[in-house]
Design a protein around this motif. Structure first.
Motif, PDB file in Angstrom:
ATOM      1  N   GLU A 114       9.327  -5.922   4.524  1.00  0.00           N
ATOM      2  CA  GLU A 114      10.529  -6.685   4.164  1.00  0.00           C
ATOM      3  C   GLU A 114      11.559  -5.829   3.429  1.00  0.00           C
ATOM      4  O   GLU A 114      12.744  -6.172   3.365  1.00  0.00           O
ATOM      5  CB  GLU A 114      10.148  -7.906   3.305  1.00  0.00           C
ATOM      6  CG  GLU A 114       9.573  -7.576   1.930  1.00  0.00           C
ATOM      7  CD  GLU A 114       8.067  -7.378   1.934  1.00  0.00           C
ATOM      8  OE1 GLU A 114       7.443  -7.542   0.864  1.00  0.00           O
ATOM      9  OE2 GLU A 114       7.508  -7.089   3.021  1.00  0.00           O
ATOM     10  N   PHE A 115      11.134  -4.698   2.874  1.00  0.00           N
ATOM     11  CA  PHE A 115      12.055  -3.827   2.131  1.00  0.00           C
ATOM     12  C   PHE A 115      12.512  -2.620   2.960  1.00  0.00           C
ATOM     13  O   PHE A 115      13.223  -1.760   2.468  1.00  0.00           O
ATOM     14  CB  PHE A 115      11.388  -3.316   0.848  1.00  0.00           C
ATOM     15  CG  PHE A 115      10.987  -4.409  -0.108  1.00  0.00           C
ATOM     16  CD1 PHE A 115      11.811  -5.507  -0.315  1.00  0.00           C
ATOM     17  CD2 PHE A 115       9.783  -4.336  -0.794  1.00  0.00           C
ATOM     18  CE1 PHE A 115      11.448  -6.522  -1.184  1.00  0.00           C
ATOM     19  CE2 PHE A 115       9.406  -5.343  -1.676  1.00  0.00           C
ATOM     20  CZ  PHE A 115      10.250  -6.439  -1.874  1.00  0.00           C
ATOM     21  N   LYS A 116      12.091  -2.563   4.199  1.00  0.00           N
ATOM     22  CA  LYS A 116      12.389  -1.401   5.042  1.00  0.00           C
ATOM     23  C   LYS A 116      13.863  -1.375   5.438  1.00  0.00           C
ATOM     24  O   LYS A 116      14.408  -2.367   5.918  1.00  0.00           O
ATOM     25  CB  LYS A 116      11.517  -1.463   6.297  1.00  0.00           C
ATOM     26  CG  LYS A 116      11.655  -0.307   7.241  1.00  0.00           C
ATOM     27  CD  LYS A 116      10.632  -0.505   8.357  1.00  0.00           C
ATOM     28  CE  LYS A 116      10.737   0.543   9.415  1.00  0.00           C
ATOM     29  NZ  LYS A 116       9.717   0.334  10.458  1.00  0.00           N
ATOM     30  N   ILE A 167       8.784  -1.793  -6.124  1.00  0.00           N
ATOM     31  CA  ILE A 167       8.501  -1.273  -4.784  1.00  0.00           C
ATOM     32  C   ILE A 167       9.795  -1.116  -3.984  1.00  0.00           C
ATOM     33  O   ILE A 167      10.032  -0.096  -3.329  1.00  0.00           O
ATOM     34  CB  ILE A 167       7.520  -2.200  -4.032  1.00  0.00           C
ATOM     35  CG1 ILE A 167       6.151  -2.196  -4.719  1.00  0.00           C
ATOM     36  CG2 ILE A 167       7.396  -1.778  -2.572  1.00  0.00           C
ATOM     37  CD1 ILE A 167       5.432  -0.860  -4.671  1.00  0.00           C
ATOM     38  N   GLN A 168      10.638  -2.138  -4.021  1.00  0.00           N
ATOM     39  CA  GLN A 168      11.904  -2.091  -3.300  1.00  0.00           C
ATOM     40  C   GLN A 168      12.761  -0.929  -3.791  1.00  0.00           C
ATOM     41  O   GLN A 168      13.368  -0.204  -2.999  1.00  0.00           O
ATOM     42  CB  GLN A 168      12.664  -3.409  -3.466  1.00  0.00           C
ATOM     43  CG  GLN A 168      13.955  -3.460  -2.643  1.00  0.00           C
ATOM     44  CD  GLN A 168      14.644  -4.815  -2.730  1.00  0.00           C
ATOM     45  OE1 GLN A 168      14.254  -5.664  -3.532  1.00  0.00           O
ATOM     46  NE2 GLN A 168      15.653  -5.024  -1.914  1.00  0.00           N
ATOM     47  N   ALA A 170       7.395  -6.273  -7.080  1.00  0.00           N
ATOM     48  CA  ALA A 170       8.161  -6.227  -5.834  1.00  0.00           C
ATOM     49  C   ALA A 170       9.485  -5.509  -6.030  1.00  0.00           C
ATOM     50  O   ALA A 170       9.932  -4.733  -5.173  1.00  0.00           O
ATOM     51  CB  ALA A 170       8.396  -7.637  -5.307  1.00  0.00           C
ATOM     52  N   GLN A 227       3.356  -1.229   4.240  1.00  0.00           N
ATOM     53  CA  GLN A 227       2.797  -2.247   3.333  1.00  0.00           C
ATOM     54  C   GLN A 227       3.817  -3.329   2.983  1.00  0.00           C
ATOM     55  O   GLN A 227       3.458  -4.482   2.775  1.00  0.00           O
ATOM     56  CB  GLN A 227       2.304  -1.569   2.045  1.00  0.00           C
ATOM     57  CG  GLN A 227       1.101  -0.668   2.256  1.00  0.00           C
ATOM     58  CD  GLN A 227       0.718   0.081   0.985  1.00  0.00           C
ATOM     59  OE1 GLN A 227       1.508   0.161   0.047  1.00  0.00           O
ATOM     60  NE2 GLN A 227      -0.486   0.621   0.961  1.00  0.00           N
ATOM     61  N   TYR A 228       5.098  -2.932   2.922  1.00  0.00           N
ATOM     62  CA  TYR A 228       6.154  -3.873   2.512  1.00  0.00           C
ATOM     63  C   TYR A 228       7.314  -3.811   3.505  1.00  0.00           C
ATOM     64  O   TYR A 228       8.411  -3.323   3.192  1.00  0.00           O
ATOM     65  CB  TYR A 228       6.657  -3.519   1.102  1.00  0.00           C
ATOM     66  CG  TYR A 228       5.555  -3.470   0.062  1.00  0.00           C
ATOM     67  CD1 TYR A 228       5.126  -4.637  -0.569  1.00  0.00           C
ATOM     68  CD2 TYR A 228       4.949  -2.258  -0.267  1.00  0.00           C
ATOM     69  CE1 TYR A 228       4.113  -4.586  -1.517  1.00  0.00           C
ATOM     70  CE2 TYR A 228       3.928  -2.198  -1.214  1.00  0.00           C
ATOM     71  CZ  TYR A 228       3.511  -3.371  -1.833  1.00  0.00           C
ATOM     72  OH  TYR A 228       2.517  -3.328  -2.772  1.00  0.00           O
ATOM     73  N   GLU A 231       6.616   1.445   3.634  1.00  0.00           N
ATOM     74  CA  GLU A 231       7.267   0.572   4.614  1.00  0.00           C
ATOM     75  C   GLU A 231       6.232  -0.244   5.397  1.00  0.00           C
ATOM     76  O   GLU A 231       6.486  -1.391   5.756  1.00  0.00           O
ATOM     77  CB  GLU A 231       8.121   1.407   5.571  1.00  0.00           C
ATOM     78  CG  GLU A 231       9.399   1.933   4.942  1.00  0.00           C
ATOM     79  CD  GLU A 231      10.204   2.796   5.904  1.00  0.00           C
ATOM     80  OE1 GLU A 231      11.390   3.032   5.626  1.00  0.00           O
ATOM     81  OE2 GLU A 231       9.647   3.234   6.936  1.00  0.00           O
TER      82      GLU A 231
END
Length: 673
Positions: free
Chosen positions: A52-54, A5-6, A2, A49-50, A47
């Motif tokens: 929360e990190f956008k 990815i972030q 994670a 897929q994840y 973004e």
């Protein structure tokens, strides 16, 4: 994982925002379009897929796409009042005296640059951008939310902070000088009306109906004033609020100062009178605001403006110089533009040698004579402009300047179409700057984007008689031996160029259509034509009236397209390009049917619709088995009519007894199946 990815999302976001800044603000391309699009697609995927990190200010959120049929009028909760202004320092001192007479000598001023742009008020609810409204008449304005969301510096969603649940923030939308010059040059190359200054360009852009088009234009914004219920409980003064909104992620101009007295204000004004010329954007003055909110309330308002603020406006710089001569430049579309050649003079921090005269009307309006002494001004204009001639200094016997009747390059008689201000040379096949300009336009980044082939190489190839028309570019591979001996053009350069030429054959129809350089056909018009007609043959077969049915196409554009495609020499070149493998039809995407209720029926859409764009209606019809036609004929089953449909089209449909239905009736047909 994670964390990785972030970090990847943050790195891509940072890089893409920087590339956008370099391209739009600095007018520099630090990365190819292909690589940029690849990185943007990668970011979009991550973004999705994840989420929360956008990043709320991600470049993926700035592309637009909404179509606004009409702008809603919205009443301002807090009126957007104008400021009183002055050009006089003594009047500023008088303002200071009036302020201190009401609230005493313990007063601070915040001084800010006065941006030459378009005022905007943006509402945030729970940290989310919900509405953006223009100044309008001060009490109400146009809602332009979709367009404002495309501006890269304006956040859509604030990160966590101590901001109010509901607030308005106000500022100025503007365009940087370098971006203005670049876009104006593109409009000039496309024979489109140019803008006089960045403010007009920004204002015209924010009122476009298609936010995807707004996203392509490099607007920026500075925000400078906060409104909220119980604002005084959050901040004691304006300076504190500016520091806060900056920490919330808003773009606030760095050139703002807290002054302890009027003398410090005047020092700031004097500094920026010279310093403004080094900024990347235009300012036309300085805004002075009483800092303390309680003191602002004490001072109050007049019917038009706050008593606690005033603007000092710089006088537009004007100089005198000699008009040495006038040159006439021929562009790729044949438009002939007069340019004044001046005795060099220092103006607004730069040496000015030339000034645009726009067209014959401007020369006549100014009543210019040979050897005139002229007044030149910049003011809000980036491009120097002749304001008037000093007739008292006119040489005895000076001859009035007469606009030429023949092309300065090839001698062909110039044409001036009715309703147009510009003269142009019709000899597009034999006028050197038109031929070279069209070839350079064709290979350009937004057109065919031919790698390894640049403007200087086009000039060289033309001089050496290697190319005279577009199809010659695609036959260079057969003349490889003629390329080898050209200076600074080695085998590797030749191989790269030929590979780039071959790759360009895969460019889509809309790019090729734009690249052909048809007068009045810019990037947006080319895309709409390609989407509407699907292929070049259908476009050629259409009358000017049928071309007029394409969204946002006016009669002048329609006639230009029709005339171009029906010129035998042009069509012969198109056929040759087609035989060489270029794409003269769109790549049809497979339509996934939502139903077959319209199967076997043909439709044509015309006019403006309240709830759908034409593209949406087309997709709806095709997804239910219907087929779209490009014009009214006996083969047409239904004409879907909206507002502002042309009367000639209506008359033709009635003559052929084609059923005319509304969007509501179309939906009913679909739902009945």
């Amino acid at each position: 994982m994670a964390v990785d990815i972030q970090a990847k999302i943050e790195a891509l976001t940072k890089d893409l925002n920087e590339y956008n800044y370099q391209y739009y603000v600095l007018a520099q391309s630090a990365i190819s379009d292909f690589d940029f699009d690849h990185k943007l697609k990668e970011l979009e995927t991550l973004e999705a897929q994840y989420p929360e990190f956008k990043d709320p200010n991600s470049p993926t959120q700035k592309v637009g796409g909404d179509i606004t049929q009409r702008f809603n009028t919205v009443k301002h909760r807090w009126p957007m009042m104008s400021l009183g202004n002055t050009y006089n320092e003594q009047e500023l001192k008088d303002f200071d005296t009036r302020v201190r007479k009401v609230i005493g000598d313990d007063v601070q001023y915040v001084v800010e640059l006065k941006f030459d742009g378009l005022s905007i008020s943006i509402t945030y609810e729970d940290g989310r951008l919900t509405r953006a409204v223009t100044r309008g008449d001060g009490t109400q304005g146009d809602e332009v939310t979709s367009n404002v969301k495309t501006i890269r510096s304006i956040p859509h969603q604030l990160k966590k902070g101590n901001y109010p649940d509901n607030f308005e923030i106000r500022g100025e939308i503007f365009m940087h000088k370098s971006a203005f010059l670049r876009l104006n040059k593109e409009r000039e190359d496309n024979a489109e009306q140019t803008y006089a200054n960045p403010r007009n360009f920004a204002s015209g852009t924010i009122k476009l109906q298609d936010s995807a088009e707004v996203a392509k234009r490099p607007l920026d914004c500075f925000l400078y004033f906060l409104y909220a219920d119980n604002r005084n409980r959050l901040f004691a003064n304006h300076w504190e609020s500016l520091e806060a909104v900056k920490s919330w992620g808003f773009p606030v101009c760095e050139h703002t100062k807290l002054c302890q007295n009027i003398n410090e204000v005047l020092d700031f004004i004097h500094y920026w009178d010279e310093g403004r010329h080094k900024l990347s954007y235009e300012i036309d003055g300085i805004v002075i605001k009483v800092n303390d909110y309680a003191q602002q309330e004490e001072l109050g308002f007049t019917s038009k403006s706050p008593r606690w603020a005033i603007s000092y406006k710089y006088k537009a710089e004007r100089v005198e110089t000699i008009l040495k001569s006038i040159s006439y430049q021929v562009g790729r579309t044949g438009a002939v533009t007069p340019v004044a050649n001046l005795q060099p003079v220092l103006l607004a921090g730069t040496t000015v040698k030339r000034a645009s005269l726009h067209n014959a009307n401007e020369i006549a309006r100014l009543d210019l004579h040979e050897g005139d002494t002229v007044f030149v001004e910049k003011g809000g204009e980036i491009i120097p402009k002749i304001i008037s001639a000093n007739t008292e200094k006119r040489p005895a016997g000076a001859v009035a300047i007469v606009y030429p009747t023949q092309c300065p390059e090839c001698g062909t008689d110039l044409i001036r179409e009715e309703g147009e201000a510009v003269h142009y040379c019709p000899n597009d096949a034999g006028c050197r700057p038109q031929i070279v300009g069209k070839l350079q336009h064709f290979i350009g980044r937004k057109m065919m984007d031919i790698q390894g082939l640049g403007d200087e190489t086009i000039e060289t190839f033309y001089r050496l008689d290697l190319i005279r028309k577009i199809s010659d570019i695609y036959e260079l591979k057969d003349r490889a031996e003629d390329l080898v001996g050209i200076e600074r053009f080695g085998q590797k350069s030749i191989d790269n160029m030929l590979a780039g030429i071959e790759q360009s054959k895969q460019k889509p129809f809309e790019k090729l259509l734009f690249a052909l350089g048809i007068r009045h056909v810019g990037e947006t018009v080319a895309r709409k034509l390609a989407q509407y007609f699907k292929n070049i043959d259908a476009m050629k077969a259409a009358s000017a009236e049928e071309i007029l049915a394409v969204p946002d196409i006016g009669i002048r554009i329609a006639e230009s397209i029709h005339d171009y495609l029906n010129e035998p020499e042009h069509w012969e070149e198109i056929e040759k390009l087609r035989s060489l493998g270029l794409q003269f039809q769109i790549e049809e995407k497979e339509v996934v049917l939502a139903g077959n209720g319209l199967a076997g029926k043909t439709f044509l859409i015309s006019g403006v619709f309240a709830d759908f764009s034409r593209e949406e209606l087309t997709a709806l019809i095709e997804s239910h088995g219907g087929k779209m036609l490009s014009g009214i004929s006996a083969k047409l089953n239904y004409l879907v009519a909206g507002d502002k449909m042309g009367p000639s089209k209506l008359a033709k449909a009635e003559k052929l007894q084609v059923p005319i239905i509304s969007e509501t009736e179309l939906l009913a047909m679909i739902n009945e199946q």
